[in-house]
Design an enzyme around this catalytic site. Structure first.
Site, mmCIF file in Angstrom:
data_model
loop_
_atom_site.group_PDB
_atom_site.id
_atom_site.type_symbol
_atom_site.label_atom_id
_atom_site.label_comp_id
_atom_site.label_asym_id
_atom_site.label_seq_id
_atom_site.Cartn_x
_atom_site.Cartn_y
_atom_site.Cartn_z
ATOM 1 N N CYS A 75 -16.825 -61.158 -89.290
ATOM 2 C CA CYS A 75 -18.177 -60.118 -89.342
ATOM 3 C C CYS A 75 -18.417 -59.998 -90.744
ATOM 4 C CB CYS A 75 -17.528 -58.543 -88.962
ATOM 5 S SG CYS A 75 -18.635 -57.316 -89.029
ATOM 6 N N CYS A 186 -24.859 -62.760 -89.993
ATOM 7 C CA CYS A 186 -24.148 -61.677 -88.872
ATOM 8 C C CYS A 186 -23.780 -62.656 -87.677
ATOM 9 C CB CYS A 186 -25.552 -60.722 -88.384
ATOM 10 S SG CYS A 186 -24.809 -59.650 -87.189
HETATM 11 N N1 DGL Z 1 -21.310 -58.628 -86.453
HETATM 12 C C1 DGL Z 1 -21.697 -57.908 -87.625
HETATM 13 C C2 DGL Z 1 -21.784 -59.018 -88.829
HETATM 14 O O1 DGL Z 1 -21.313 -60.058 -88.882
HETATM 15 C C3 DGL Z 1 -22.520 -56.803 -87.590
HETATM 16 C C4 DGL Z 1 -22.779 -56.165 -86.390
HETATM 17 C C5 DGL Z 1 -22.896 -54.629 -86.658
HETATM 18 O O2 DGL Z 1 -23.777 -53.911 -87.443
HETATM 19 O O3 DGL Z 1 -21.837 -54.094 -86.415
HETATM 20 O O4 DGL Z 1 -22.373 -58.206 -89.698
#
Ligand code: DGL
Length: 263
Positions: A75, A186
């Site tokens: 993430c 993301c």
């Molecule tokens: N999957 C997360 C990232 O790579 C973000 C998603 C969220 O906002 O929770 O930043």
């Protein structure tokens, strides 16, 4: 169980990190994996730093109970706080920003590079800082999206809403510079890469997951802790299991057990 066969721990705010799991299964098919997706508290990208860290603390403590040999922060939003997370565990921890920057440098062109990410990631300016620490002069054009990760996670069939959120992010970038290479900053975004490609066929999309798993693979090789079992994948979600299943399916993730776990 021998330490070699301990799992690779992977965490994300929701389903996004499954794009990293998919890459692990491709590059390291014998590795056991434990995944935690905090869909109950998603999106993290619109939260303040304090809340992101305190939610992540709980996830890391949980993953550390699962016999893991490394932890991957799948993430970008959470990875933007990596310096605050390293002290929380004795397990070697890998963030996704550094590999994203290495991939950006490998794919650089004179137009610079574009980045779409959550608002929290863009606000932390972590890609800019990391590129600078790597002595890269490559111009970086960043655009945060308030809604895109949440819309992807919701997985509703309203394609117009998804396209609008994609366009809002990428059109704003293209106004800043005629970039040709776009970092998907993301982990939710690679899930909709075919939709992005359809709207912007001229862009080369860069998914940091590929480089992240390459780095982890070299680490496991160097420390001689590659697994030699038949791989298993445990997927924990704090959200609804029924909402997770379509993503597991669409990404072609194999040999999994799905478990609901609220921390
Ligand atoms: N999957 C997360 C990232 O790579 C973000 C998603 C969220 O906002 O929770 O930043």
């Amino acid at each position: 169980m021998g330490y070699n066969n301990y799992s690779i721990g992977v965490l994300d705010s929701g389903v996004g990190g499954l794009t990293v799991v998919k890459e692990i299964q491709r590059q390291l098919p014998k590795e056991n994996i434990v995944y935690f997706g905090d869909s109950l508290n998603m999106p993290y990208g619109n939260k303040d730093v304090g809340e992101i860290i305190s939610l992540t603390k709980k996830i890391i403590s949980f993953i550390d109970t699962q016999n893991v040999k490394v932890i991957l922060i799948a993430c970008n939003t959470i990875s933007s706080q990596i310096e605050n997370l390293i002290p929380l565990t004795d397990t070697p921890i890998f963030d996704i920003i550094y590999p994203g920057c290495l991939a950006a440098i490998e794919n650089q062109s004179e137009d610079g590079i574009g980045l779409i990410a959550t608002e929290a990631t863009v606000k932390a300016n972590i890609y800019g800082k990391t590129l600078k620490s790597l002595k890269s002069e490559i111009p970086l054009y960043s655009q945060g999206s308030h809604d895109l990760a949440r819309i992807i996670e919701k997985n509703n069939t309203n394609k117009e809403q998804l396209e609008l959120a994609i366009k809002e992010a990428i059109d704003s970038l293209l106004v800043k510079a005629p970039i040709k290479n776009l970092l998907l900053g993301c982990t939710h975004y690679p899930i909709v890469q075919s939709e992005i490609k359809k709207l912007y066929p001229q862009l080369k999309l860069i998914d940091p997951a590929v480089k992240l798993v390459e780095i982890v693979k070299s680490y496991l090789e160097k420390h001689q802790i590659l697994s030699n079992t038949r791989a298993q994948l445990k997927i924990y979600t704090s959200g609804e299991m029924d909402s997770f299943l379509p993503f597991i399916d669409v990404l072609g993730i194999k040999n999994y057990t799905l478990i609901k776990q609220v921390l």
